[in-house]
Design a protein around this motif. Structure first.
Motif, PDB file in Angstrom:
ATOM      1  N   LEU A 158      11.042  71.352 129.997  1.00 52.86           N
ATOM      2  CA  LEU A 158      12.121  70.401 129.777  1.00 52.86           C
ATOM      3  C   LEU A 158      13.499  71.050 129.851  1.00 52.86           C
ATOM      4  O   LEU A 158      14.509  70.348 129.881  1.00 52.86           O
ATOM      5  CB  LEU A 158      11.962  69.720 128.420  1.00 52.86           C
ATOM      6  N   HIS A 159      13.552  72.374 129.832  1.00 53.10           N
ATOM      7  CA  HIS A 159      14.817  73.118 129.965  1.00 53.10           C
ATOM      8  C   HIS A 159      15.870  72.644 128.961  1.00 53.10           C
ATOM      9  O   HIS A 159      17.041  72.470 129.292  1.00 53.10           O
ATOM     10  CB  HIS A 159      15.358  73.011 131.392  1.00 53.10           C
ATOM     11  N   GLY A 160      15.404  72.399 127.746  1.00 53.15           N
ATOM     12  CA  GLY A 160      16.340  72.056 126.678  1.00 53.15           C
ATOM     13  C   GLY A 160      16.669  70.582 126.558  1.00 53.15           C
ATOM     14  O   GLY A 160      17.366  70.178 125.609  1.00 53.15           O
ATOM     15  N   SER A 161      16.184  69.744 127.467  1.00 51.94           N
ATOM     16  CA  SER A 161      16.468  68.307 127.380  1.00 51.94           C
ATOM     17  C   SER A 161      15.761  67.716 126.166  1.00 51.94           C
ATOM     18  O   SER A 161      14.604  68.021 125.898  1.00 51.94           O
ATOM     19  CB  SER A 161      15.994  67.595 128.649  1.00 51.94           C
ATOM     20  N   ASP A 162      16.455  66.864 125.427  1.00 52.82           N
ATOM     21  CA  ASP A 162      15.835  66.232 124.259  1.00 52.82           C
ATOM     22  C   ASP A 162      15.182  64.898 124.609  1.00 52.82           C
ATOM     23  O   ASP A 162      14.657  64.204 123.741  1.00 52.82           O
ATOM     24  CB  ASP A 162      16.839  66.054 123.125  1.00 52.82           C
ATOM     25  N   LEU A 163      15.210  64.527 125.904  1.00 56.58           N
ATOM     26  CA  LEU A 163      14.529  63.343 126.398  1.00 56.58           C
ATOM     27  C   LEU A 163      13.789  63.692 127.684  1.00 56.58           C
ATOM     28  O   LEU A 163      14.265  64.503 128.472  1.00 56.58           O
ATOM     29  CB  LEU A 163      15.522  62.210 126.697  1.00 56.58           C
ATOM     30  N   PHE A 164      12.632  63.069 127.886  1.00 57.92           N
ATOM     31  CA  PHE A 164      11.941  63.175 129.165  1.00 57.92           C
ATOM     32  C   PHE A 164      11.206  61.879 129.428  1.00 57.92           C
ATOM     33  O   PHE A 164      11.053  61.040 128.535  1.00 57.92           O
ATOM     34  CB  PHE A 164      10.989  64.376 129.195  1.00 57.92           C
ATOM     35  N   VAL A 165      10.783  61.699 130.670  1.00 61.36           N
ATOM     36  CA  VAL A 165      10.119  60.462 131.097  1.00 61.36           C
ATOM     37  C   VAL A 165       8.634  60.716 131.310  1.00 61.36           C
ATOM     38  O   VAL A 165       8.247  61.755 131.860  1.00 61.36           O
ATOM     39  CB  VAL A 165      10.751  59.938 132.402  1.00 61.36           C
ATOM     40  N   ALA A 166       7.799  59.793 130.874  1.00 62.85           N
ATOM     41  CA  ALA A 166       6.370  59.802 131.191  1.00 62.85           C
ATOM     42  C   ALA A 166       6.070  58.495 131.920  1.00 62.85           C
ATOM     43  O   ALA A 166       6.321  57.416 131.375  1.00 62.85           O
ATOM     44  CB  ALA A 166       5.515  59.920 129.938  1.00 62.85           C
ATOM     45  N   GLU A 167       5.569  58.584 133.160  1.00 65.70           N
ATOM     46  CA  GLU A 167       5.346  57.371 133.935  1.00 65.70           C
ATOM     47  C   GLU A 167       3.967  57.374 134.570  1.00 65.70           C
ATOM     48  O   GLU A 167       3.423  58.423 134.912  1.00 65.70           O
ATOM     49  CB  GLU A 167       6.426  57.203 135.010  1.00 65.70           C
ATOM     50  N   GLY A 168       3.393  56.172 134.717  1.00 68.51           N
ATOM     51  CA  GLY A 168       2.086  56.035 135.340  1.00 68.51           C
ATOM     52  C   GLY A 168       1.517  54.652 135.083  1.00 68.51           C
ATOM     53  O   GLY A 168       2.027  53.904 134.238  1.00 68.51           O
ATOM     54  N   GLY A 179      16.713  61.028 136.527  1.00 66.64           N
ATOM     55  CA  GLY A 179      17.097  62.435 136.585  1.00 66.64           C
ATOM     56  C   GLY A 179      16.632  63.299 135.431  1.00 66.64           C
ATOM     57  O   GLY A 179      16.958  64.488 135.374  1.00 66.64           O
ATOM     58  N   LEU A 180      15.860  62.748 134.493  1.00 64.86           N
ATOM     59  CA  LEU A 180      15.302  63.536 133.396  1.00 64.86           C
ATOM     60  C   LEU A 180      13.996  64.184 133.842  1.00 64.86           C
ATOM     61  O   LEU A 180      13.398  63.775 134.843  1.00 64.86           O
ATOM     62  CB  LEU A 180      15.040  62.634 132.187  1.00 64.86           C
ATOM     63  N   PRO A 181      13.515  65.211 133.129  1.00 63.69           N
ATOM     64  CA  PRO A 181      12.186  65.765 133.437  1.00 63.69           C
ATOM     65  C   PRO A 181      11.128  64.675 133.376  1.00 63.69           C
ATOM     66  O   PRO A 181      11.217  63.751 132.551  1.00 63.69           O
ATOM     67  CB  PRO A 181      11.987  66.816 132.337  1.00 63.69           C
ATOM     68  N   VAL A 182      10.116  64.761 134.244  1.00 64.82           N
ATOM     69  CA  VAL A 182       9.118  63.698 134.373  1.00 64.82           C
ATOM     70  C   VAL A 182       7.704  64.247 134.204  1.00 64.82           C
ATOM     71  O   VAL A 182       7.328  65.222 134.877  1.00 64.82           O
ATOM     72  CB  VAL A 182       9.220  63.001 135.743  1.00 64.82           C
ATOM     73  N   THR A 191      19.928  54.973 130.881  1.00 62.50           N
ATOM     74  CA  THR A 191      21.225  55.648 130.954  1.00 62.50           C
ATOM     75  C   THR A 191      21.995  55.488 129.648  1.00 62.50           C
ATOM     76  O   THR A 191      22.590  56.449 129.132  1.00 62.50           O
ATOM     77  CB  THR A 191      22.054  55.099 132.126  1.00 62.50           C
ATOM     78  N   ALA A 192      21.962  54.277 129.101  1.00 65.56           N
ATOM     79  CA  ALA A 192      22.639  54.044 127.820  1.00 65.56           C
ATOM     80  C   ALA A 192      21.971  54.838 126.703  1.00 65.56           C
ATOM     81  O   ALA A 192      22.654  55.402 125.834  1.00 65.56           O
ATOM     82  CB  ALA A 192      22.626  52.548 127.492  1.00 65.56           C
ATOM     83  N   LEU A 193      20.651  54.894 126.719  1.00 70.30           N
ATOM     84  CA  LEU A 193      19.919  55.660 125.707  1.00 70.30           C
ATOM     85  C   LEU A 193      20.262  57.138 125.792  1.00 70.30           C
ATOM     86  O   LEU A 193      20.463  57.804 124.764  1.00 70.30           O
ATOM     87  CB  LEU A 193      18.418  55.457 125.898  1.00 70.30           C
ATOM     88  N   ALA A 194      20.351  57.669 127.006  1.00 69.23           N
ATOM     89  CA  ALA A 194      20.680  59.087 127.186  1.00 69.23           C
ATOM     90  C   ALA A 194      22.086  59.388 126.671  1.00 69.23           C
ATOM     91  O   ALA A 194      22.314  60.448 126.070  1.00 69.23           O
ATOM     92  CB  ALA A 194      20.544  59.464 128.660  1.00 69.23           C
ATOM     93  N   ARG A 195      23.014  58.463 126.888  1.00 65.97           N
ATOM     94  CA  ARG A 195      24.376  58.670 126.379  1.00 65.97           C
ATOM     95  C   ARG A 195      24.382  58.710 124.856  1.00 65.97           C
ATOM     96  O   ARG A 195      25.034  59.572 124.245  1.00 65.97           O
ATOM     97  CB  ARG A 195      25.299  57.556 126.882  1.00 65.97           C
ATOM     98  N   ARG A 196      23.633  57.794 124.236  1.00 64.31           N
ATOM     99  CA  ARG A 196      23.580  57.781 122.767  1.00 64.31           C
ATOM    100  C   ARG A 196      22.904  59.035 122.241  1.00 64.31           C
ATOM    101  O   ARG A 196      23.325  59.607 121.229  1.00 64.31           O
ATOM    102  CB  ARG A 196      22.836  56.539 122.280  1.00 64.31           C
ATOM    103  N   SER A 197      21.873  59.491 122.928  1.00 63.48           N
ATOM    104  CA  SER A 197      21.155  60.692 122.491  1.00 63.48           C
ATOM    105  C   SER A 197      22.059  61.922 122.578  1.00 63.48           C
ATOM    106  O   SER A 197      21.982  62.809 121.733  1.00 63.48           O
ATOM    107  CB  SER A 197      19.910  60.888 123.356  1.00 63.48           C
TER     108      SER A 197
END
Length: 206
Positions: A100-110, A24-27, A194-200
């Protein structure tokens, strides 16, 4: 620095995109940084049933520097202009703004995501890196049904490529691990992120 990146690498069809959507984070879709099909620098398969075809599984078919530039801009500014790539047409078909709309985490996949890990690790932009993996037969079937559904290539090419990738899967995973990715199943990856996002969210991981 406004944000850090969670890298999802792994074999084609392993479930990286589904996991990214589930998180659910920006990708940032790193596969959008493929070279166009008419680029003269594209590597070619030199042997086997697919000899002569472009080797889209070779990192030389992909613009690493462009991907790193987009990652850097996202981490520092929170938004970036990124390409949109049409695999069925072997080329870029536009651009869009990833915000990112203010999110301090995002995903990069490929499939080449592991190649960015050393750089973003050195710059402090890396939050975590994972290699998503499943049983090779599961990955083969999921990849084939997806590629046929999206008409990515002729069916015969897709089957031959899929068989080659199935046999290469252990090597692909080992390479991602050597670049700094932790091997996980999709469920393990989801739990870890999910755990990382909670800690962040409470500032515990900085």
């Amino acid at each position: 620095m406004l944000a850090r990146v969670i890298v999802l690498a792994g074999p084609s069809g392993a479930g990286k995109s589904r996991l990214a959507e589930r998180i659910g984070l920006p990708v940032l879709r790193l596969d959008d940084f493929y070279k166009n099909g008419d680029d003269p620098t594209l590597p070619r398969i030199t042997e086997g049933a697919n000899a002569g075809l472009v080797d889209w599984d070779d990192p030389r078919s992909w613009w690493l520097e462009d991907a790193l530039a987009a990652l850097d801009t996202l981490c520092r500014q929170g938004s970036a202009e990124v390409p949109v790539y049409d695999i069925a047409r072997d080329g870029r078909c536009g651009v869009h703004t990833l915000d990112l709309h203010g999110s301090d985490l995002f995903v990069a996949e490929g499939i080449f995501a592991q190649e960015v890990v050393p750089h973003v690790g050195e710059t402090g932009q890396l939050a975590a890196a994972y290699c998503v993996r499943q049983h090779p037969l599961v990955t083969f079937w999921r990849r084939l049904t997806r590629d046929l559904r999206e008409h990515r290539k002729p069916p015969r090419v897709l089957v031959r490529r899929g068989l080659a990738l199935m046999h290469a899967q252990r090597r692909v995973v080992a390479h991602a691990v050597s670049r700094g990715c932790a091997p996980v199943t999709p469920d393990q990856g989801y739990a870890a992120v999910t755990a990382l996002a909670r800690r962040s969210a409470v500032g515990e991981d900085r």
